[in-house]
Motif scaffolding. Sequence first.
Motif, PDB file in Angstrom:
ATOM      1  N   GLU A  36      77.963  22.199  48.302  1.00  0.00           N
ATOM      2  CA  GLU A  36      77.525  23.561  48.669  1.00  0.00           C
ATOM      3  C   GLU A  36      78.009  23.933  49.847  1.00  0.00           C
ATOM      4  O   GLU A  36      77.771  25.288  49.920  1.00  0.00           O
TER       5      GLU A  36
ATOM      6  N   ASN B 287      80.293  25.513  52.771  1.00  0.00           N
ATOM      7  CA  ASN B 287      81.412  26.910  52.765  1.00  0.00           C
ATOM      8  C   ASN B 287      82.528  26.138  53.384  1.00  0.00           C
ATOM      9  O   ASN B 287      82.328  26.217  54.595  1.00  0.00           O
TER      10      ASN B 287
ATOM     11  N   SER C 298      86.512  23.096  57.452  1.00  0.00           N
ATOM     12  CA  SER C 298      85.623  24.228  58.440  1.00  0.00           C
ATOM     13  C   SER C 298      84.763  23.491  59.115  1.00  0.00           C
ATOM     14  O   SER C 298      84.177  24.378  59.954  1.00  0.00           O
TER      15      SER C 298
ATOM     16  N   GLN D 206      85.594  27.831  53.388  1.00  0.00           N
ATOM     17  CA  GLN D 206      86.602  28.950  52.981  1.00  0.00           C
ATOM     18  C   GLN D 206      87.537  28.843  54.372  1.00  0.00           C
ATOM     19  O   GLN D 206      88.708  29.141  54.306  1.00  0.00           O
TER      20      GLN D 206
END
Length: 322
Positions: A184, A186, A87, A188
């Motif tokens: 940590e 992200n 991502s 997604q």
Amino acid sequence: MLYKKRTMPNELKGLLSLTRRLPASHEKQSEIQKELYQYKAGYEGEQEYDKYMTEFTPAYPHAILHDLYLKQNGFYFQIDSLLITPSEIVVTEVKNYSYKTVITSSPTQFIKVYPNGDRKVVRNPIVEVERKIHFLQQWLKSRNIDIPISGLIIFKHDNEIEFQNSEPEMKIAFTYEAPSYFRELNVQNEILKKQMIAKLSREMLQQHKEYTISPLTEKYGIDINDITPGVICPNCDRIGMQWAKKKWNCAHCQHSGQTEHQKAVEDWFLLIQPKMTNREFRYFTKIDNRHVARGLLAKTNLQVIGERKAAHYIFKKEFAAQ
């Protein structure tokens, strides 16, 4: 997955060679020792970061590339460490400052504070990272890749940092905090699939260019005749190994081997000039026989340019400047 390991930078290799081959009483030794200290400190900080990053083993596909040197729109840009996730991509700049660093905001400044209280503004690493992000975005765009890129400034664990007013928007952390910070993230939103991350990493490796330097005698204004020639013994670090019975021999510690001349060749390119003739090889390694010299040169990572008296050698992986 680690796609590219970090190796000792040519600046540091060259400075280490220069301190060995330059007389201790030489007028440039003090300046060179200061430069050597700074480069060694920087490399130690990067090595510490690499050590902690071995703890980063996420379940999602990723790629780590250390010391990447790419070109975009005619400009080269070097990235200390790069993390590619599905991502986002993170550009990391590793710093290792000897003294306390005060970081101010509005404007953002990095100020080195010496033990005697003197203060000196140093180059803002945030600006450096932003430049690298800009060129990396353009590099990816030319390959039809659109993915967020963030920056991270890393300091060695024993550096003293003080923030005044407020912390900068770009994350600043210590080496030991890096794995936790990356865990940590992200991830997604999957922009890059596993196969694309692998393909992108391979292309970066293919496009990577070994960072090269100007010969250090030129950079520091040193007469090449001040450089002590000879093959350095890797065991006792003395200059003056002799070629006899098809091997190099050290009279001081009795170490022997067949490839010790290769470091002398590298030293020539780092210190003297970006090419070497058979005569120059013989001078720098103290070999008398040009046929023996030709045979040894043929076993090094060199390419022959020209023929007969006009022939000279260059590194297949250059050490010369851009």
